[in-house]
Design a protein around this motif. Sequence first.
Motif, mmCIF file in Angstrom:
data_model
loop_
_atom_site.group_PDB
_atom_site.id
_atom_site.type_symbol
_atom_site.label_atom_id
_atom_site.label_comp_id
_atom_site.label_asym_id
_atom_site.label_seq_id
_atom_site.Cartn_x
_atom_site.Cartn_y
_atom_site.Cartn_z
ATOM 1 N N VAL A 163 -60.678 1.076 -14.049
ATOM 2 C CA VAL A 163 -59.417 1.681 -13.588
ATOM 3 C C VAL A 163 -59.442 1.840 -12.067
ATOM 4 O O VAL A 163 -58.484 1.479 -11.371
ATOM 5 N N GLN A 164 -60.552 2.342 -11.538
ATOM 6 C CA GLN A 164 -60.651 2.530 -10.082
ATOM 7 C C GLN A 164 -60.521 1.199 -9.350
ATOM 8 O O GLN A 164 -59.863 1.107 -8.310
ATOM 9 N N GLU A 167 -56.916 -0.008 -9.479
ATOM 10 C CA GLU A 167 -56.119 0.787 -8.532
ATOM 11 C C GLU A 167 -56.321 0.285 -7.103
ATOM 12 O O GLU A 167 -55.368 0.105 -6.354
ATOM 13 N N GLU A 168 -57.580 0.067 -6.745
ATOM 14 C CA GLU A 168 -57.861 -0.341 -5.369
ATOM 15 C C GLU A 168 -57.281 -1.724 -5.046
ATOM 16 O O GLU A 168 -56.692 -1.935 -3.997
ATOM 17 N N ARG A 171 -53.055 -1.544 -6.546
ATOM 18 C CA ARG A 171 -52.214 -0.350 -6.337
ATOM 19 C C ARG A 171 -51.446 0.057 -7.592
ATOM 20 O O ARG A 171 -50.570 0.917 -7.537
ATOM 21 N N GLN A 173 -51.411 1.842 -11.397
ATOM 22 C CA GLN A 173 -52.139 3.001 -11.903
ATOM 23 C C GLN A 173 -52.305 2.962 -13.418
ATOM 24 O O GLN A 173 -51.506 3.523 -14.152
ATOM 25 N N ASN A 175 -54.021 3.565 -17.218
ATOM 26 C CA ASN A 175 -54.580 4.705 -17.947
ATOM 27 C C ASN A 175 -55.572 4.232 -18.992
ATOM 28 O O ASN A 175 -55.542 3.088 -19.419
ATOM 29 N N LEU A 184 -51.373 -0.454 -19.169
ATOM 30 C CA LEU A 184 -50.377 -0.296 -18.102
ATOM 31 C C LEU A 184 -49.024 -0.261 -18.797
ATOM 32 O O LEU A 184 -48.713 -1.152 -19.595
ATOM 33 N N TYR A 275 -57.880 10.165 -16.080
ATOM 34 C CA TYR A 275 -57.181 8.896 -16.338
ATOM 35 C C TYR A 275 -56.711 8.761 -17.788
ATOM 36 O O TYR A 275 -56.027 7.805 -18.133
#
Length: 324
Positions: A163-164, A167-168, A171, A173, A175, A184, A275
């Motif tokens: 997940v991290q 995100e990086e 962009r 997010q 779960n 997503l 998350y």
Amino acid sequence: QNETRKKLLMIFTEANGDWVSGQNISEKLGCSRTAVWKHIEDLRQEGYELEAVRRKGYRITKVPDKISGNEIGLGLQTERLGRFIHFEESVDSTQKIAHKLAYDGMKEGTIVVAEEQISGRGRLDRKWHSPKYTGIWMSVLLRPNLPPPKAPQLTLIAAVAIVQAIEEVTRLQPNIKWPNDILLNGKKIVGILTEMQAEADKINSVIIGIGINVNQQLEHFPEELQTIASSLLIESGKTYTRAKLIQVILAKLEKLYDQYLQHGFLPIKLLWESYALSIGKQIVARTITGSIKGVAKGITDDGVLMLEDKDGKTHYIHSADIEM
Ligand code: BT5
């Protein structure tokens, strides 16, 4: 067949994006115009995009994003994870290869990556759809010095790392849906399969299988998955370099894994819960022995799901499919 394909790609590489006539290709390959057309179709199947125009011929408009051991290795910011990369174009399942490497004594951090899996696996012998050049199909070999009941925690750690990383890089997010799905907009984009080789009181190896839908279009999915699955491309309208995403996942995973080995599960548990989708919600947990309905209260310090039924009784769920 393979030689012809190589020659054909060479012809297009030399043309550097310009048109090449069918006549020209058929002369260079020494085959008929019909055979040329057939080879072009094969390239399309592999993810190349080609334009064909009468009297001009063919030209390549898009080369598929390919992964290789080199691309993952170059610029990799880890100490252990991904320092040995076993890469193959096409495999049955990266899990199968990783199990063998683990058995043969390969070091912690070894990864197996393939462009395509013919029989990718989910839990309980379910299938994992793994088409060529579009996703990340990877197994990571770990050798934690832990008792076997702790192994499921590694699934949760991997989920947080993924997940991290998503995100990086994107962009977006995503779960987490306990225990092993990343979603997503309610659709599954990642599946994780953790398997281990262990003795009674000691883990020999844990193999974390990670499947990520990256650059698939909706029509790449079989019909039965189209309503439940999605990809980073579908959700964001952008394509991503898979090797880069792999690098970021390995970096995040190494960091969390080291943190876990030093400080235990608690710090990760808090991250995981931040998350998680189902906490505090009414869910149904389908286990092998039956279904339990209740409110998901959270996970224990060991990563076990706590479910409170309508009579206020708490059930501890080690393994299940969750419906929300
Ligand atoms: C999982 O199982 O989600 C674990 C998937 C792990 C795949 C990786 S890829 C690298 C490594 N090598 C392998 O052979 N496996 C691992 P589970 O929770 O049982 O979910 C399986 C279900 O997800 C299937 O029954 C389908 O409904 C659905 N599914 C199959 N392929 C999918 C895909 N590409 N995207 C989203 N959902 C999919």
